[in-house]
Design a protein around this motif. Structure first.
Motif, PDB file in Angstrom:
ATOM      1  N   ASN A  63       0.749  -1.136  -0.050  1.00 52.80           N
ATOM      2  CA  ASN A  63      -0.108  -0.061   0.026  1.00 52.80           C
ATOM      3  C   ASN A  63       0.839   1.190   0.068  1.00 52.80           C
ATOM      4  N   LEU A  64       1.978   1.239   0.863  1.00 55.45           N
ATOM      5  CA  LEU A  64       2.537   2.287   0.894  1.00 55.45           C
ATOM      6  C   LEU A  64       3.367   2.768  -0.098  1.00 55.45           C
ATOM      7  N   PHE A  65       3.920   1.580  -1.057  1.00 53.88           N
ATOM      8  CA  PHE A  65       4.465   1.413  -2.383  1.00 53.88           C
ATOM      9  C   PHE A  65       3.786   2.379  -3.308  1.00 53.88           C
ATOM     10  N   LYS A  66       2.260   1.747  -3.551  1.00 54.03           N
ATOM     11  CA  LYS A  66       1.373   2.213  -4.245  1.00 54.03           C
ATOM     12  C   LYS A  66       1.239   3.715  -4.150  1.00 54.03           C
ATOM     13  N   LEU A  67       0.945   4.038  -2.688  1.00 50.00           N
ATOM     14  CA  LEU A  67       0.675   5.542  -2.531  1.00 50.00           C
ATOM     15  C   LEU A  67       1.971   6.513  -2.782  1.00 50.00           C
ATOM     16  N   PHE A  68       3.079   5.912  -2.686  1.00 49.21           N
ATOM     17  CA  PHE A  68       4.310   6.714  -3.378  1.00 49.21           C
ATOM     18  C   PHE A  68       4.417   6.925  -4.674  1.00 49.21           C
ATOM     19  N   ALA A 123      -0.015  13.333  -6.037  1.00 50.43           N
ATOM     20  CA  ALA A 123      -0.646  14.117  -4.983  1.00 50.43           C
ATOM     21  C   ALA A 123      -1.821  15.029  -5.634  1.00 50.43           C
ATOM     22  N   VAL A 124      -2.978  15.166  -4.780  1.00 50.28           N
ATOM     23  CA  VAL A 124      -4.013  16.223  -5.067  1.00 50.28           C
ATOM     24  C   VAL A 124      -4.050  16.777  -3.983  1.00 50.28           C
ATOM     25  N   LEU A 125      -4.085  18.253  -4.379  1.00 45.27           N
ATOM     26  CA  LEU A 125      -4.333  18.998  -3.153  1.00 45.27           C
ATOM     27  C   LEU A 125      -5.442  19.948  -3.176  1.00 45.27           C
ATOM     28  N   ALA A 126      -6.057  20.091  -2.112  1.00 44.02           N
ATOM     29  CA  ALA A 126      -7.441  21.006  -2.223  1.00 44.02           C
ATOM     30  C   ALA A 126      -7.166  22.391  -2.542  1.00 44.02           C
ATOM     31  N   HIS A 127      -7.763  23.225  -3.223  1.00 44.74           N
ATOM     32  CA  HIS A 127      -7.431  24.608  -3.331  1.00 44.74           C
ATOM     33  C   HIS A 127      -6.977  25.550  -2.266  1.00 44.74           C
ATOM     34  N   GLU A 184     -10.310   8.109  10.039  1.00 45.18           N
ATOM     35  CA  GLU A 184     -10.275   8.463   8.639  1.00 45.18           C
ATOM     36  C   GLU A 184     -11.063   9.616   8.311  1.00 45.18           C
ATOM     37  N   ALA A 185     -11.957  10.247   9.237  1.00 42.98           N
ATOM     38  CA  ALA A 185     -12.590  11.461   8.801  1.00 42.98           C
ATOM     39  C   ALA A 185     -11.500  12.691   8.499  1.00 42.98           C
ATOM     40  N   MET A 186     -10.358  12.636   9.511  1.00 38.92           N
ATOM     41  CA  MET A 186      -9.366  13.690   9.438  1.00 38.92           C
ATOM     42  C   MET A 186      -8.533  13.540   8.108  1.00 38.92           C
ATOM     43  N   ILE A 187      -8.419  12.351   7.787  1.00 39.51           N
ATOM     44  CA  ILE A 187      -7.312  12.404   6.637  1.00 39.51           C
ATOM     45  C   ILE A 187      -7.884  12.440   5.252  1.00 39.51           C
ATOM     46  N   LEU A 188      -9.127  12.305   5.155  1.00 42.07           N
ATOM     47  CA  LEU A 188      -9.917  12.467   3.865  1.00 42.07           C
ATOM     48  C   LEU A 188      -9.313  13.121   2.687  1.00 42.07           C
ATOM     49  N   GLU A 189      -8.790  14.267   2.847  1.00 42.31           N
ATOM     50  CA  GLU A 189      -8.349  15.064   1.921  1.00 42.31           C
ATOM     51  C   GLU A 189      -6.994  14.818   1.484  1.00 42.31           C
ATOM     52  N   TYR A 190      -6.133  13.766   2.290  1.00 43.12           N
ATOM     53  CA  TYR A 190      -4.754  13.557   1.934  1.00 43.12           C
ATOM     54  C   TYR A 190      -4.838  12.453   0.816  1.00 43.12           C
ATOM     55  N   SER A 191      -3.692  12.552   0.028  1.00 43.16           N
ATOM     56  CA  SER A 191      -3.495  11.684  -1.077  1.00 43.16           C
ATOM     57  C   SER A 191      -2.095  11.371  -1.296  1.00 43.16           C
ATOM     58  N   ALA A 192      -1.768  10.358  -1.957  1.00 44.52           N
ATOM     59  CA  ALA A 192      -0.234   9.962  -2.152  1.00 44.52           C
ATOM     60  C   ALA A 192       0.573   9.937  -1.140  1.00 44.52           C
ATOM     61  N   ARG A 193       1.800  10.890  -1.559  1.00 50.00           N
ATOM     62  CA  ARG A 193       2.817  10.689  -0.265  1.00 50.00           C
ATOM     63  C   ARG A 193       2.361  11.300   0.814  1.00 50.00           C
ATOM     64  N   GLY A 253       7.366  13.609  -7.064  1.00 47.15           N
ATOM     65  CA  GLY A 253       6.862  15.108  -6.773  1.00 47.15           C
ATOM     66  C   GLY A 253       5.829  15.787  -7.626  1.00 47.15           C
ATOM     67  N   ARG A 254       4.949  14.987  -8.436  1.00 46.13           N
ATOM     68  CA  ARG A 254       3.730  15.522  -9.040  1.00 46.13           C
ATOM     69  C   ARG A 254       2.743  15.855  -7.972  1.00 46.13           C
ATOM     70  N   LEU A 255       2.151  16.978  -8.505  1.00 45.95           N
ATOM     71  CA  LEU A 255       1.035  17.570  -7.429  1.00 45.95           C
ATOM     72  C   LEU A 255       0.021  18.236  -8.306  1.00 45.95           C
ATOM     73  N   ARG A 256      -1.185  17.811  -8.027  1.00 38.89           N
ATOM     74  CA  ARG A 256      -2.331  18.676  -8.849  1.00 38.89           C
ATOM     75  C   ARG A 256      -3.174  19.295  -7.749  1.00 38.89           C
ATOM     76  N   HIS A 257      -3.795  20.563  -8.089  1.00 40.51           N
ATOM     77  CA  HIS A 257      -4.655  21.146  -7.292  1.00 40.51           C
ATOM     78  C   HIS A 257      -6.092  20.704  -7.669  1.00 40.51           C
ATOM     79  N   GLY A 258      -6.944  20.836  -6.856  1.00 40.23           N
ATOM     80  CA  GLY A 258      -8.488  20.262  -7.115  1.00 40.23           C
ATOM     81  C   GLY A 258      -9.322  20.893  -6.023  1.00 40.23           C
TER      82      GLY A 258
END
Lengths: 315, 670
Positions: free
Chosen positions: A48-53, A57-61, A212-221, B562-567
């Motif tokens: 799982n860790l390997f997959k996530l790395f 990453a998607v970051l909220a605006h 889980e509710a706290m880390i909903l917005e986190y993704s990837a690394r 290091g790829r990063l998207r904003h959404g």
């Protein structure tokens, strides 16, 4: 501070960070077996860790720097906590820097940061999770501290190394105070690591979720670091439990010959603890969120009772 | 150079007081916004720096004495600066540097007469507090104490056009005076019939146990009214939100400590006997105050009221330390008494920095948004990142998290609990673990409160309206807040130096110090009694966490693409997200309100299904109002009505009263 001590400390730091996902995998596998499932295999957390790395990453605006910075702080705190517990040998070079109260403080620091990060995006689930996490935390933290105080009062020291050495050297005497403390500690462990009956680590999108509710917005690394930190936290709590309640077999300071044996003992104890945790989770049902304060309050009172018994009974 | 070498710390301190008074009058006369903000407030900060330096050099030195031929004939002012005074002057000087510098920026929108008066009262307030610490007779002490109360009353009522603020000011003044009467009576008992009100006489007077206890109770009541010990705390949550933020910072950070100074001065210095139940009383009251304060802080919806309740909590923690110190001192366990007292003084110093920082932070928020209600704020980390960072330091510090300063003092208090040697009473032994549990609970709740405070103000999205025109803090604010934040970090990371500073005070009070054992393993390690029992090294902890963070970042950077998207925020895929779906301050405090429901008088206004504009409102009331204050007020009113019957407005009846009084006096005196 000598060179062998530093080497041992570095060895322990590396060991905990590598072993932590294994313990998580073992607990999940045991749970699967107990539920008559095949299970994902105990190496699943690594994959799982390997997959996530690998992912983007998607970051909220709306994310602030605090949101992006938090996973690193969380990881560093949990790594530090897990490396400080005397698991294979006592009197490591770092152990005088941090006693049990500071250890609880490190957990509190991590909790405050994860709650703040959860509130950062400003979603309904995030704030809800943060609030619930702090609710569990404000009762779990004193309960954990009271457990430590009982052990500290028995060994006249708040240093973890001294506590472990004292308790390991005593012959097997049943301390009634430690019995109370042990029950309280298990309850705290369940709550702090988001385990059933307080929280369910294996579901998403449950209205009663906390962690889980706290880390909903986190993704990837970022998510990978948080998951890894959770595994480290579980390892830290398991090793704390082992160190305080089952310290036998640990290597004393500078005794290199005892370390292989200590390692074997540690792995056996961890395997047993993980299986026990899986069993506990299987036989209990998740409780309503409103019952959680009662559960934690019970843990707190049991821990205080343990300390009182020690002060009155003298053991 | 000869002149400099003969200059005693007390002379410098007096010089600073006079200098502050001059600044006060200069501000009153000039009334020019630019001069006052750019010159007078920074000059006041420079005075504070000199005072802090003088106090630092006075710590550990011999007590300096001075007599000023002011005041009434044959009743000069006696001044004395010993280590206890010096420590509190250090606190005053060090914390007010930051507050004065901040004020230089904060008051830039005030004008004319209002600013002139404010500057006048502000510097009188500073000078009066310094004089409280210097006073060596009851007369000067009361004069300084009253000057402090009055100047702060006028500062609280700066916005006197608002009726609520006038009410808050009145409540503050009332409780301050009830307290002052108790302090006056306390001095009256202590002088023991000599008619000489200098502290030197009081030190030599021997009180028996009964009178000593009366003195202690009067001091606890009188100073407790100023400190905000439950049930005398009611003025704090009213007065702090009413005052301008730098004034709240000064009152909460420094003025509450004058009361702590008073309790310590009376209990450990002026009375020569102590009884163990005093310690238990102080410990119990402290625990009640701490728990009460923090539980009420958790349900507040106004950011300054929240901080006011948090101050009540911290005063409770300080009082717990005093209680422990008294108890251990009575049973001659002076090493642990010194530990408890060190923790107490350390926490007082820490609180001055942390609470000053947070109150000033709320001032900047208020200035930028015009909003004090937590329910309308949110997301301020985006327009005000510098303020957000500085306030984060204060919030983490007051939540008692390592490696900042709040943690060190709480750690020391917990060590005092844990290292408590067997006390001769078994129920005392039983009390110790229960008290430790309650204290730990209070400090864990402080974390909850601070997550709420910081998260609701700075994180998330603005709940109502956008704060696009919210500007970040200016240079003066940044320097002031930065000074206090730096204090929070340094006091947390270098505890051994602070303990060495406190040592002369504990030597004076309980005849034992912590520094010898605290520093025996070098300045890096904090070991309260012996290294085997407990040790803590905040600097190493700080460095390890930083190294851990940097190492993790570098490792991730090396192995991750290091790829990063904003959404948009995901939030489990719910499409309709508005900022109003976040927790409000009320929602965040809801679990605490539910758990501790019996403590609050909760009233809820719940809408019915037929309401056109449904509105939910919940209010938590302080029950002490209903059970203590309102009955006292109604009894007072009835009594006044009875006494009022004496007044008829006819002169012959008043003459009759005078005649009867004369007769009665003649009968008595004869």
């Amino acid at each position: 501070m000598n060179i062998s001590g530093i080497l041992l400390q570095l060895f322990q730091n590396t060991l905990v960070v590598l072993v932590a996902p294994l313990l998580l995998g073992w607990v999940n596998q045991c749970r699967a077996w107990l539920q008559n499932r095949t299970g994902p295999g105990i190496l699943r957390p690594y994959l799982n860790l390997f997959k996530l790395f690998q992912k983007d990453a998607v970051l909220a605006h709306n994310a602030s720097p605090l949101f992006r910075f938090h996973p690193y702080i969380l990881f560093a705190c949990m790594w530090l906590a897990a490396s400080l517990v005397p698991v294979i040998a006592t009197d490591l070079p770092l152990s005088p820097a941090v006693d049990v109260i500071v250890l609880v403080g490190i957990f509190a620091l991590a909790r405050v940061f994860i709650s703040l990060a959860a509130m950062d995006i400003g979603t309904s689930f995030g704030t809800l999770g943060a609030r619930r996490e702090m609710l569990v935390g404000f009762l779990a933290e004193p309960a954990l501290l009271m457990v430590f105080f009982t052990a500290a009062a028995i060994s006249h020291s708040t240093s973890l190394s001294t506590i472990v050495e004292t308790l390991a050297h005593k012959q097997f005497v049943l301390h009634p105070s430690l019995a109370f403390a042990a029950i309280a500690f298990i309850m705290v462990l369940l709550a702090e690591n988001a385990r059933i009956p307080v929280d369910n680590p294996s579901t998403h999108l449950e209205l009663t979720m906390i962690h889980e509710a706290m880390i909903l917005e986190y993704s990837a690394r970022h998510l990978a670091l948080i998951e890894w930190a959770s595994a480290l936290k579980l390892l830290a709590f398991s090793t704390i439990g082992i160190a305080v309640f089952l310290p036998w077999g640990i290597a004393e300071a500078g005794n290199w010959g005892a370390i292989p044996l200590a390692l074997v003992a540690l792995f056996l104890k961890l395997a047993a603890a993980g299986a026990g945790l899986a069993l506990l989770e299987t036989v209990s049902a998740k409780m309503r969120i409103f019952r959680v304060p009662e559960f934690m309050g019970t843990a707190f009172l049991l821990a205080v009772l343990g300390l009182l018994v020690h002060f009155l009974h003298g053991s | 150079m000869i002149f400099v070498s003969t200059l005693l710390p007390i002379d410098v301190a007096l010089g600073v007081i006079v200098y502050w008074l001059l600044l006060a009058f200069a501000g009153l006369l000039l009334q020019n916004t630019r001069t006052i903000t750019r010159v007078i407030f920074p000059a006041g900060a420079a005075g504070a720096l000199v005072l802090a330096a003088a106090a630092l050099s006075g710590l550990g030195g011999p007590a300096n004495v001075a007599v000023l031929p002011l005041g009434l004939p044959d009743l000069p002012f006696h001044l004395r600066m010993d280590s206890l005074s010096a420590f509190f002057m250090l606190l005053l000087g060090a914390a007010s540097i930051g507050i004065s510098l901040y004020s230089a920026g904060y008051f830039r929108d005030y004008e004319g007469n209002e600013l002139g008066l404010l500057c006048f009262e502000y510097h009188i307030f500073l000078a009066a507090m310094a004089l409280v610490f210097l006073a060596d007779d009851a007369y000067l002490f009361m004069v300084a104490w009253e000057a402090m109360a009055l100047s702060s009353y006028f500062l609280v009522t700066t916005d006197h056009v608002v009726p609520e603020i006038r009410r808050a000011g009145f409540l503050y003044l009332l409780i301050a005076h009830v307290g002052a009467i108790a302090i006056l009576m306390c001095f009256g008992v202590m002088q023991g019939g000599h008619g000489d009100y200098t502290f030197a006489t009081m030190r030599n007077a021997h009180l028996n146990e009964l009178w000593a206890s009366v003195t202690f109770l009067l001091a606890l009541f009188g100073f407790g009214a100023k400190a905000g010990i439950v049930p005398l705390h009611v003025w704090l949550p009213e007065a702090h939100p009413a005052a301008p933020s730098p004034v709240s910072a000064m009152m909460s950070g420094i003025m509450l400590k004058t009361a702590i100074y008073g309790i310590l001065r009376v209990t450990f210095d002026l009375i020569d006997v102590q009884l163990w139940w005093w310690g238990v009383l102080a410990l119990t009251l402290g625990l009640i105050t701490a728990l009460f304060g923090v539980i009420f802080a958790a349900v507040q919806t106004d950011m300054k009221r929240l901080l006011a309740y948090s101050s009540i909590e911290n005063i409770g923690i300080i009082l717990v330390g005093i209680g422990l110190a008294i108890t251990f001192h009575v049973f001659r366990k002076d090493a642990v008494a010194a530990l408890a007292l060190t923790a107490t003084l350390y926490h007082a110093l820490n609180h001055a920095f942390m609470k000053g920082l947070l109150f000033l932070g709320t001032g900047s928020v208020l200035h930028a948004t015009g909003e004090r209600k937590l329910g309308k704020l949110g997301g301020l980390i985006h327009p005000m990142p510098k303020l957000a960072l500085l306030v984060l330091v204060g919030a983490l510090a007051i939540a008692g998290l390592p490696p900042l300063n709040g943690f060190v003092s709480e750690w020391l208090i917990l060590q005092a609990f844990l290292l408590s040697p067997g006390l001769p009473h078994s129920y005392l032994n039983m009390l110790i673990p229960i008290a430790a549990a309650a204290l730990v609970l209070a400090s864990a709740l402080a974390g909850y409160v601070m997550v709420k405070f910081y998260g609701v103000i700075f994180l998330g999205q603005p709940r109502e309206g956008k704060f696009e025109d919210a500007h970040d803090i200016g240079i003066w604010e940044r320097i002031g807040l930065g000074w206090l934040a730096l204090g929070c970090i340094l006091l947390g990371v270098f505890p051994v130096f602070v303990i060495l500073l406190i040592d002369p005070v504990t030597q004076l009070m309980v005849g034992h110090t912590l520094g010898g054992s605290a520093a025996q393993t070098g300045w890096l390690w904090l070991t309260p009694l012996e290294p085997g029992r407990a040790s803590y090294s905040p600097l190493i902890l700080f460095l390890i966490v930083i190294v851990g963070v940097i190492f993790t970042m570098l490792a991730v950077k090396k192995f991750y693409h290091g790829r990063l998207r904003h959404g948009p925020a995901w939030d489990c895929g719910f499409p309709e997200q508005t900022a109003r779906m976040q927790d409000t301050a009320e929602g965040f405090g809801q679990p605490i309100r539910q758990i501790f429901e019996p403590f609050f008088g909760v009233t809820r206004i719940v809408p019915t299904p037929f309401d056109k504009h449904p509105h939910y409102r919940g209010e938590s009331r302080d029950r002490i109002w209903d059970y203590a204050y309102l009955p006292i007020a109604s009894v007072t009113e009835k009594l006044s009505a009875l006494i009022g019957r004496l007044q008829h407005g006819r002169i012959h009846i008043y003459l009759l009263y005078s005649f009867l009084t004369l007769l009665a006096l003649l009968a008595f005196v004869r």
